[in-house]
Write a protein that holds these residues in place. Structure first.
Motif, mmCIF file in Angstrom:
data_model
loop_
_atom_site.group_PDB
_atom_site.id
_atom_site.type_symbol
_atom_site.label_atom_id
_atom_site.label_comp_id
_atom_site.label_asym_id
_atom_site.label_seq_id
_atom_site.Cartn_x
_atom_site.Cartn_y
_atom_site.Cartn_z
ATOM 1 N N UNK A 194 -29.758 92.303 -57.023
ATOM 2 C CA UNK A 194 -29.089 92.372 -55.832
ATOM 3 C C UNK A 194 -29.238 91.258 -54.648
ATOM 4 N N UNK A 195 -27.596 90.991 -54.655
ATOM 5 C CA UNK A 195 -27.725 90.143 -53.489
ATOM 6 C C UNK A 195 -28.323 89.978 -52.319
ATOM 7 N N UNK A 196 -28.732 89.283 -51.164
ATOM 8 C CA UNK A 196 -29.387 89.239 -50.342
ATOM 9 C C UNK A 196 -30.632 89.709 -50.150
ATOM 10 N N UNK A 216 -25.987 94.984 -48.619
ATOM 11 C CA UNK A 216 -26.246 94.518 -49.917
ATOM 12 C C UNK A 216 -26.064 95.654 -50.930
#
Lengths: 335, 351
Positions: free
Chosen positions: A277-279, A296
């Motif tokens: 998961x980005x961020x 996100x």
């Protein structure tokens, strides 16, 4: 099955010098008698704070409950845990609701023998005399799998190993046969082989005594083995609640889905990159005005930035706080 | 340099970068206030041998206190071993003094578990990442300030941080970002070999995946060799090419990743795998667990014979008498168990 605990719209803030931390933003869930509900989330998601606030274990101030109620049912009569007096709460904690803490070493009193700490609640809640309490404490130590319970009764916590301390914590929590036990990351600090022992022990005790268990953890592997239902939390919001099989097979919130595919699995030999998961989780100083996962989320669209999503039903006993219908791959169409 | 001990498979022709032979690290237990005398030793690492091939990831797993971190530190000579030899390429690290060792440091780096404690709170990110270059820069004297700034920006970009954040301080970053700063610092001298000591254990699941992917990506791009230390079996399984399982200071089993996890030879490996939960409720419900009793004994008083015999479901008399030899049971598959053979003699019958 009857409901034993019903939490509605629990909103809690920490008033600190740096500002207001919005730790819990409208948590609602029910716990059914005899089930194991797992509360899953990453650090800071509010999973421990939820359960601690119910038992008045948070220092107030800085914590303050803004609104909400938590009805605990005794023979069908509800009492609001949040409105209870100190004295009433004393009678609930330990007697009606047991609590197993993550860090057994700091939760146990270092200058009191383990046996007496177990006996303490027996004397206080059940009015046992010292001798009966001692016998009962030894039985309990034996029951949670501590070898040589009679000799161990006189030991201090530092003489116990990590796994045994956690067993002693469990003995304290179940001493008065409470109807509900809250296990707050009881295996996080333990090695994996000891974790397996503690999980087995908890399962056995629940089966034998028919207890209701709320198991707080960040480990989706442990959850898969113990839970009947799962509540997933993110940044103080309950993003998804579902029966355990349903949650793992058909996660209906992008966060849950992301979390599940970010896990490496022992039974998966492929060398694919993990779907991360980005961020990072959001700053909780601001009061949430929209979905907290929007930053996100790979499915984010304009509506996500306008309002906090309500619970949408997504199957039997399954609800999710998301405007996007993951199952059908399109935004939800309600007004 | 081909290893005479291992027969030639496709992979075995790979060059060996790090060779560990009979590594021991014993910490003395002292008694007395002024006239201290040694009353015993904590055998943190006791006779460990293995090779690490160039470009591979060797995972080391084990429970706390098994000596996996000490092994990593001893390889880099951060703690001088009590006995044994360690080679990096053809250089014997254990025979070198501090000045010579320092010249080799750029080739081998370390990433620590605790990203808070391993970054200086009073230094900016730029200073932190440039520091190894400042220290080792005088070897080629080519690094101007501007050059270094560019290199730091390049490194920040490489590990997925914003190069504009060069003058920020470590407290302004989250745990995952801080671990990226640690990685950038380790990479600043173009090392060949990196010891990663539980680099993701303190991170949340969603962040762990980001950092693990970064490790794999950097390995592909820069041809790095990792010694990846962790207690999370699933994660080690995911990232490693080969895996060593440690228990009480010794390697119990070492093999190719797939072979180790599909056909483990050592009872401890089998128990460890059996204890790891799988995030799948249906599989969990039908799983038969081999539950180990008790906990890891103290490394100050390890059991006689096989160190695992006190908890081993297969233990017999011989296990408490004789220490099993760590030997190659199948090609490239090492184990230290009396019953391990190529016919499955050490397989635990599932309960």
């Amino acid at each position: 099955m009857s409901t034993i605990l019903s939490v509605r719209d629990l909103t809690l803030r920490f008033h600190t010098f740096d500002g207001v931390v919005h730790a819990l933003n409208g948590i609602s869930f029910d716990v059914q008698a005899g089930e194991t509900l797992a509360i899953v989330g990453e650090s800071g998601s509010g999973k421990s704070v939820t359960m601690m606030s119910l038992l008045h274990l948070l220092p107030m101030p800085p914590a303050r409950i803004a609104r909400g109620e938590a009805l605990f049912y005794t023979n069908g009569t509800p009492t609001d845990l949040l409105k209870m007096s100190r004295a009433d709460m004393h009678r609930v904690r330990g007697a009606q609701i047991g609590y197993i803490f993550q860090d057994a070493l700091s939760a146990l009193n270092p200058v009191m023998t383990v046996g007496r700490q177990i006996g303490e609640s027996l004397v206080m809640h059940l009015g046992m005399d010292a001798e009966t309490a001692r016998k009962r404490a030894i039985d309990l130590l034996d029951d949670v799998g501590i070898p040589g319970a009679r000799a161990r009764y006189r030991n201090y916590p530092h003489q116990f190993s990590g796994g045994m301390r956690q067993r002693a914590m469990i003995a304290i929590a179940i001493a008065c046969n409470p109807r509900m036990v809250i296990a707050d990351e009881p295996t996080t600090a333990l090695d994996v082989t000891v974790q397996a022992q503690i999980v087995e022990l908890a399962k056995r005790i629940q089966r034998e005594r028919g207890m209701t268990v709320v198991w707080i953890t960040h480990d989706l592997g442990v959850v898969a083995g113990i839970a009947d239902r799962v509540l997933v939390m993110y940044a103080g919001c309950p993003v998804e609640i579902a029966p355990v099989d349903d949650l793992y097979d058909h996660p209906q919130h992008p966060y849950t889905r992301g979390l599940l595919s970010a896990l490496p699995r022992l039974d998966d030999r492929s060398r694919r990159d993990l779907a991360s998961i980005q961020g990072a989780p959001p700053d909780m100083m601001a009061s949430p005005r929209h979905c907290q996962f929007a930053w996100r989320c790979p499915y984010v669209f304009d509506r996500c930035w306008k309002a906090v999503p309500p619970y949408y039903p997504a199957g039997k006993g399954h609800a999710t706080q998301c405007f996007y219908d993951l199952e059908n791959g399109r935004p939800r169409t309600d007004a | 340099m081909p290893d005479p001990a291992t027969p030639c498979g496709a992979d075995n022709r790979k060059e060996i970068l790090v060779r560990v032979k009979g590594l021991k690290k014993h910490f003395p237990i002292l008694r007395g206030l002024i006239w201290q005398r040694q009353v015993g030793a904590v055998k943190a690492v006791d006779d460990v041998s293995f090779d690490i091939r160039r470009g591979e990831t060797l995972g080391v797993v084990g429970e706390s206190g098994c000596g996996k971190s000490t092994t990593g530190r001893a390889i880099l000579q951060l703690q001088r071993p009590s006995a044994g030899k360690i080679f990096l390429g053809d250089q014997e690290l254990t025979a070198l003094g501090e000045p010579e060792l320092r010249k080799l440091r750029p080739r081998m780096q370390m990433i620590f578990q605790d990203s808070y404690d391993s970054l200086n709170p009073r230094q900016s990110v730029g200073q932190i990442i440039a520091e190894p270059m400042v220290i080792h820069g005088d070897q080629n004297r080519t690094l101007s300030r501007q050059h270094m700034r560019n290199r730091v920006a390049e490194l920040l970009d490489l590990v997925g941080l914003n190069p504009n954040h060069i003058s920020r301080f470590s407290h302004e970053f989250s745990g995952g970002q801080r671990q990226r700063i640690n990685i950038a610092r380790a990479l600043s001298l173009n090392p060949e070999f990196i010891v990663c000591d539980e680099p993701i254990s303190a991170l949340d699941v969603s962040i762990q995946a980001q950092v693990v992917n970064l490790f794999k990506d950097l390995q592909r791009r820069l041809g790095l060799t990792y010694l990846f230390i962790a207690h999370d079996l699933s994660m080690v399984q995911h990232i490693s090419d080969r895996v060593a399982v440690m228990y009480l200071g010794r390697i119990m089993e070492l093999a190719d990743r797939d072979e180790l996890f599909d056909a483990p030879l050592h009872p401890y490996t089998q128990c460890l795998m059996s204890a790891v939960p799988i995030p799948d409720p249906k599989k969990e419900r039908n799983r038969r667990r081999i539950t180990l009793t008790g906990e890891v004994p103290s490394p100050a008083h390890p059991p006689r014979g096989c160190v695992f015999h006190t908890r081993c479901p297969l233990a017999e008399d011989i296990c408490s008498d004789k220490t099993p030899a760590y030997r190659e049971i199948l090609p490239d598959h090492f184990a230290a168990c009396h019953f391990a053979d190529d016919k499955g003699g050490s397989r635990i019958q599932e309960p």
